[in-house]
Design a protein around this motif. Sequence first.
Motif, short mmCIF file in Angstrom:
data_model
loop_
_atom_site.label_atom_id
_atom_site.label_comp_id
_atom_site.label_asym_id
_atom_site.label_seq_id
_atom_site.Cartn_x
_atom_site.Cartn_y
_atom_site.Cartn_z
N LEU A 292 0.44 -1.06 -0.44
CA LEU A 292 0.23 0.18 -0.48
C LEU A 292 0.97 1.05 0.14
N VAL A 293 2.35 1.26 0.70
CA VAL A 293 3.08 2.87 0.53
C VAL A 293 3.64 2.89 -0.91
N PHE A 294 3.80 1.28 -1.12
CA PHE A 294 4.52 1.38 -2.56
C PHE A 294 3.60 2.13 -3.82
N ALA A 295 2.57 1.99 -2.95
CA ALA A 295 1.40 1.95 -4.47
C ALA A 295 0.71 3.02 -4.36
N GLU A 296 0.88 3.49 -3.40
CA GLU A 296 0.71 5.19 -2.92
C GLU A 296 1.78 6.13 -3.73
N ALA A 297 3.10 6.11 -3.69
CA ALA A 297 4.50 6.72 -3.75
C ALA A 297 4.71 5.91 -5.58
N ILE B 260 8.55 -15.32 -0.48
CA ILE B 260 8.12 -15.94 -1.54
C ILE B 260 7.52 -14.27 -1.77
N PHE B 261 6.80 -13.69 -0.58
CA PHE B 261 6.25 -12.34 -0.78
C PHE B 261 6.32 -11.29 -1.01
N TYR B 262 7.21 -11.05 -1.92
CA TYR B 262 7.58 -10.17 -3.02
C TYR B 262 7.81 -10.05 -4.42
N GLY B 263 8.13 -8.39 -4.76
CA GLY B 263 7.74 -8.81 -5.92
C GLY B 263 7.41 -8.04 -6.90
N PHE B 264 6.15 -7.43 -6.08
CA PHE B 264 5.32 -6.34 -6.62
C PHE B 264 5.58 -5.33 -6.85
N GLU B 265 6.72 -5.08 -6.48
CA GLU B 265 7.60 -3.91 -6.90
C GLU B 265 8.03 -3.51 -8.39
N MET C 282 -0.15 -3.85 -8.64
CA MET C 282 0.64 -3.77 -7.63
C MET C 282 0.06 -4.68 -6.72
N LEU C 283 -1.12 -4.02 -6.44
CA LEU C 283 -2.17 -4.75 -5.25
C LEU C 283 -2.53 -6.31 -5.67
N MET C 284 -3.30 -6.07 -7.34
CA MET C 284 -3.35 -7.29 -7.97
C MET C 284 -2.19 -8.53 -7.18
#
Length: 490
Positions: free
Chosen positions: A82-87, A230-235, A255-257
């Motif tokens: 969520l922080v990344f999505a805003e940025a 496992i749970f990274y890569g959305f960036e 990212m959220l998807m």
Amino acid sequence: MSKHTETSSGKDASEDARLLALGYRPEFNRVLGLFADFSLGYSYMSPMAGMFALFATALVAVGPPFFWTMLVVLLGQLFVCLVFAEAASAYPIAGGIYQWARRLGGQRWGFLTAWIYLFALIGTGAGISAGGAPFLSVLLGVQPSPEFNAIAGISIALIAILANFAGTRILARTTEIGVWAGLIGLAICGGYMLVFGHVQPVSVLWDSFGRGEGNYTSALFFASLIGVWIFYGFEACGDLAEEVSGASKAVPRAMLMTIICGGGSALLMTLGLLFALPDMQSAVDGTLADPAGAAVLQVMGPVGMKITLVCLLAVVISAVTSVIASTSRLLFSLGRDKMIVGASLLGTLKGPRRLPVTALWVTATLTILILSIGFVSSNAATQIISFATTGVYVSFQMVVIASLLASLRGWRADGDFKLGSAGLVVKVIALVFGIASIINLMWPRTPEAGWLSNYLILVSIVVIVALGLIQMLMLNMPKEPLQGQSSPSI
């Protein structure tokens, strides 16, 4: 001109105007849509490959209850996302977290974030490539060896490198293959096996089968690393932002998807494998070398197992493709800002496809060189991925810190995605989770192996930061915030 074309052109014009306002001339071709951008993140996360690679380790640590640690990690990473999505919505610029940290925390903070993330990305690409070797050896029926693993890893990386040089459209198609392969794996492991291969009771999720006795909390923290790994890569969805149509809206959504679909996929596959595992005690005791494979073989038979292995290899290749794309765009972004040695070459796009060719060559060369270590080290993949994951989480938290401090100083996001009044709470939770994850990753767990082995990750991070500080001094990098930045630097 069709209505769709007009709409797309309008979105691209708006994004180009935002890019100009941020100080950059639009240079990339905007050829990625929402699904293609989502594919970059989902492929990078590669929940299916991660699950199969780490399933046995988590079971041996604490038994089936490791599943609950995955839920906790996924929730924590959702706050970071969520922080990344805003940025990303406010700063849809190639280079992703480097640009977010730079805009929110200043030039030096942004450079150090990028520097750590760069090494982590290169290690991640090489580590995932090397991690695909065991799947290939089983598929081909070849006895694994350091030489075979190194050759297999290099071969996987070469396919991903060629996909990147072929252009952004081919890159997107390659990562989309990883999504479809992952969905097939989800249908097998999380669907068919969960419904038709169910041999374990639901209560198995609370049964440790005798593991972790004496210090179960410590064992749970170790087991939770399966989710951390496992749970990274959305960036990655933001790394190619300048190539995404309607990036200010599309990148946060992608990212959220990624975190929701990727995390959900991993959880469902975990349940399918756990409930279909025929001999849980042997798997927990460690006498069953490949419990994930045993579960698939038991339910799907040899043909189903081969289909699963093919899907795993497709997922691995697409993951490496995504990581190499992210690394090259990070190098390009650093070069364009004159923030790295060789900037004039790295920060240039070439050819009709508008690709950062020099950055791709550097990324490809470093990836192959790291994979070549496999010829002399049998556990190279584990070492590389352990360091790379820690580097990723450190750079993540540098963005979270910059965003939190910027908000405290009055920065307000002006993109399409905003956290609003919940922003401070979200960022504090993301920071606490991230720091806990970093400590967990670095925690010394093998006292018998010696000091250096236990603190190798910490030493590596310190050395990389020191090298970054040296380069910062060489480039005489200013501390002042960027022109038009609404928050002071860290």
